[in-house]
Design a protein around this motif. Structure first.
Motif, mmCIF file in Angstrom:
data_model
loop_
_atom_site.group_PDB
_atom_site.id
_atom_site.type_symbol
_atom_site.label_atom_id
_atom_site.label_comp_id
_atom_site.label_asym_id
_atom_site.label_seq_id
_atom_site.Cartn_x
_atom_site.Cartn_y
_atom_site.Cartn_z
ATOM 1 N N ARG A 14 5.044 -3.617 7.130
ATOM 2 C CA ARG A 14 5.682 -2.305 7.206
ATOM 3 C C ARG A 14 6.879 -2.286 6.272
ATOM 4 O O ARG A 14 7.648 -3.242 6.196
ATOM 5 C CB ARG A 14 6.151 -2.017 8.631
ATOM 6 C CG ARG A 14 6.789 -0.651 8.794
ATOM 7 C CD ARG A 14 7.148 -0.384 10.253
ATOM 8 N NE ARG A 14 7.573 0.979 10.436
ATOM 9 C CZ ARG A 14 8.847 1.351 10.570
ATOM 10 N NH1 ARG A 14 9.811 0.452 10.558
ATOM 11 N NH2 ARG A 14 9.154 2.623 10.726
ATOM 12 N N THR A 15 7.030 -1.203 5.542
ATOM 13 C CA THR A 15 8.162 -1.026 4.655
ATOM 14 C C THR A 15 8.885 0.263 5.020
ATOM 15 O O THR A 15 8.264 1.211 5.507
ATOM 16 C CB THR A 15 7.718 -0.940 3.186
ATOM 17 O OG1 THR A 15 6.886 0.199 3.021
ATOM 18 C CG2 THR A 15 6.968 -2.182 2.771
ATOM 19 N N GLY A 54 -1.275 0.003 -1.744
ATOM 20 C CA GLY A 54 -1.505 -0.564 -3.070
ATOM 21 C C GLY A 54 -2.968 -0.620 -3.445
ATOM 22 O O GLY A 54 -3.408 0.027 -4.384
ATOM 23 N N CYS A 55 -3.743 -1.375 -2.673
ATOM 24 C CA CYS A 55 -5.160 -1.538 -2.999
ATOM 25 C C CYS A 55 -6.034 -0.507 -2.292
ATOM 26 O O CYS A 55 -7.218 -0.406 -2.572
ATOM 27 C CB CYS A 55 -5.615 -2.944 -2.638
ATOM 28 S SG CYS A 55 -5.506 -3.306 -0.880
ATOM 29 N N ARG A 56 -5.452 0.219 -1.367
ATOM 30 C CA ARG A 56 -6.134 1.272 -0.607
ATOM 31 C C ARG A 56 -7.264 0.745 0.280
ATOM 32 O O ARG A 56 -8.148 1.488 0.661
ATOM 33 C CB ARG A 56 -6.677 2.346 -1.542
ATOM 34 C CG ARG A 56 -5.605 3.062 -2.315
ATOM 35 C CD ARG A 56 -6.197 4.122 -3.181
ATOM 36 N NE ARG A 56 -5.162 4.760 -3.960
ATOM 37 C CZ ARG A 56 -5.402 5.648 -4.882
ATOM 38 N NH1 ARG A 56 -6.629 6.011 -5.143
ATOM 39 N NH2 ARG A 56 -4.420 6.182 -5.554
ATOM 40 N N LYS A 57 -7.241 -0.542 0.600
ATOM 41 C CA LYS A 57 -8.236 -1.106 1.517
ATOM 42 C C LYS A 57 -7.697 -1.057 2.933
ATOM 43 O O LYS A 57 -6.503 -1.211 3.169
ATOM 44 C CB LYS A 57 -8.552 -2.550 1.136
ATOM 45 C CG LYS A 57 -9.248 -2.660 -0.195
ATOM 46 C CD LYS A 57 -9.581 -4.084 -0.514
ATOM 47 C CE LYS A 57 -10.233 -4.173 -1.884
ATOM 48 N NZ LYS A 57 -10.457 -5.551 -2.278
ATOM 49 N N LEU A 68 6.898 7.399 1.823
ATOM 50 C CA LEU A 68 8.122 7.381 2.624
ATOM 51 C C LEU A 68 8.878 8.705 2.548
ATOM 52 O O LEU A 68 9.916 8.856 3.178
ATOM 53 C CB LEU A 68 9.022 6.226 2.176
ATOM 54 C CG LEU A 68 8.410 4.843 2.377
ATOM 55 C CD1 LEU A 68 9.265 3.779 1.716
ATOM 56 C CD2 LEU A 68 8.216 4.539 3.846
ATOM 57 N N ARG A 69 8.356 9.628 1.757
ATOM 58 C CA ARG A 69 8.918 10.978 1.613
ATOM 59 C C ARG A 69 10.382 10.969 1.187
ATOM 60 O O ARG A 69 11.241 11.565 1.837
ATOM 61 C CB ARG A 69 8.739 11.771 2.901
ATOM 62 C CG ARG A 69 7.291 12.014 3.235
ATOM 63 C CD ARG A 69 7.144 12.843 4.458
ATOM 64 N NE ARG A 69 5.723 12.979 4.785
ATOM 65 C CZ ARG A 69 5.282 13.487 5.910
ATOM 66 N NH1 ARG A 69 6.124 13.928 6.824
ATOM 67 N NH2 ARG A 69 3.987 13.570 6.130
ATOM 68 N N VAL A 70 10.642 10.267 0.102
ATOM 69 C CA VAL A 70 11.979 10.261 -0.477
ATOM 70 C C VAL A 70 11.881 10.716 -1.931
ATOM 71 O O VAL A 70 10.893 10.447 -2.608
ATOM 72 C CB VAL A 70 12.639 8.861 -0.401
ATOM 73 C CG1 VAL A 70 12.881 8.454 1.025
ATOM 74 C CG2 VAL A 70 11.824 7.826 -1.111
ATOM 75 N N PRO A 71 12.906 11.405 -2.414
ATOM 76 C CA PRO A 71 12.879 11.831 -3.815
ATOM 77 C C PRO A 71 13.245 10.680 -4.747
ATOM 78 O O PRO A 71 14.100 9.849 -4.419
ATOM 79 C CB PRO A 71 13.935 12.934 -3.867
ATOM 80 C CG PRO A 71 14.882 12.567 -2.788
ATOM 81 C CD PRO A 71 14.060 11.918 -1.702
ATOM 82 N N GLY A 72 12.624 10.623 -5.867
ATOM 83 C CA GLY A 72 12.967 9.628 -6.875
ATOM 84 C C GLY A 72 12.357 8.268 -6.617
ATOM 85 O O GLY A 72 11.754 8.020 -5.578
ATOM 86 N N PRO A 73 12.525 7.367 -7.582
ATOM 87 C CA PRO A 73 11.955 6.018 -7.465
ATOM 88 C C PRO A 73 12.724 5.149 -6.476
ATOM 89 O O PRO A 73 13.893 5.389 -6.195
ATOM 90 C CB PRO A 73 12.071 5.464 -8.885
ATOM 91 C CG PRO A 73 13.211 6.206 -9.480
ATOM 92 C CD PRO A 73 13.195 7.574 -8.853
ATOM 93 N N LEU A 74 12.041 4.138 -5.954
ATOM 94 C CA LEU A 74 12.656 3.179 -5.031
ATOM 95 C C LEU A 74 12.634 1.789 -5.648
ATOM 96 O O LEU A 74 11.677 1.412 -6.325
ATOM 97 C CB LEU A 74 11.893 3.148 -3.706
ATOM 98 C CG LEU A 74 12.019 4.370 -2.821
ATOM 99 C CD1 LEU A 74 11.051 4.273 -1.647
ATOM 100 C CD2 LEU A 74 13.429 4.518 -2.313
ATOM 101 N N ALA A 91 5.805 2.766 5.917
ATOM 102 C CA ALA A 91 4.549 2.750 5.175
ATOM 103 C C ALA A 91 4.052 1.313 5.177
ATOM 104 O O ALA A 91 4.846 0.373 5.154
ATOM 105 C CB ALA A 91 4.766 3.245 3.758
ATOM 106 N N TYR A 92 2.748 1.146 5.210
ATOM 107 C CA TYR A 92 2.171 -0.188 5.323
ATOM 108 C C TYR A 92 1.485 -0.603 4.027
ATOM 109 O O TYR A 92 0.829 0.197 3.365
ATOM 110 C CB TYR A 92 1.162 -0.225 6.472
ATOM 111 C CG TYR A 92 1.841 -0.114 7.812
ATOM 112 C CD1 TYR A 92 2.231 -1.243 8.503
ATOM 113 C CD2 TYR A 92 2.117 1.122 8.369
ATOM 114 C CE1 TYR A 92 2.877 -1.154 9.727
ATOM 115 C CE2 TYR A 92 2.754 1.229 9.585
ATOM 116 C CZ TYR A 92 3.135 0.084 10.259
ATOM 117 O OH TYR A 92 3.773 0.181 11.460
ATOM 118 N N VAL A 93 1.663 -1.875 3.674
ATOM 119 C CA VAL A 93 1.089 -2.436 2.455
ATOM 120 C C VAL A 93 0.720 -3.885 2.739
ATOM 121 O O VAL A 93 1.319 -4.530 3.616
ATOM 122 C CB VAL A 93 2.104 -2.324 1.284
ATOM 123 C CG1 VAL A 93 3.321 -3.161 1.528
ATOM 124 C CG2 VAL A 93 1.469 -2.669 -0.036
#
Length: 78
Positions: free
Chosen positions: A14-15, A2-5, A57-63, A35-37
């Motif tokens: 972890r998500t 999100g914030c790229r920090k 997460l390499r999935v097609p479409g929105p989550l 993926a981590y946020v």
């Protein structure tokens, strides 16, 4: 995402993608690509706005990130 920090892994959440939703995995035991946020609503909103979750997460479409947002709000006591 999100914030790229940068932060230590223990400070991040972890998500993982489960079907068409992005769910929190605080223990880090769910199978699949993670993926981590930062566990803050602001960081999650930024990642969602940039469409970073499906890309990371390499999935097609929105989550759907409702479960992730609810977890972050509870963790901050909102």
């Amino acid at each position: 995402m999100g914030c790229r920090k940068k932060a230590v892994r223990t400070a991040l959440l972890r998500t993982v993608a489960v079907e068409d939703a992005c769910v929190p995995d605080p223990r880090g035991t769910l199978p699949g690509r993670g993926a981590y946020v930062h566990p803050s609503p602001v960081c999650i909103d930024q990642a969602e706005r940039r469409r970073a979750f499906p890309r990371a997460l390499r999935v097609p479409g929105p989550l759907d990130v409702k479960a992730l947002r609810r977890y972050a709000e509870q963790a901050q006591g909102c």
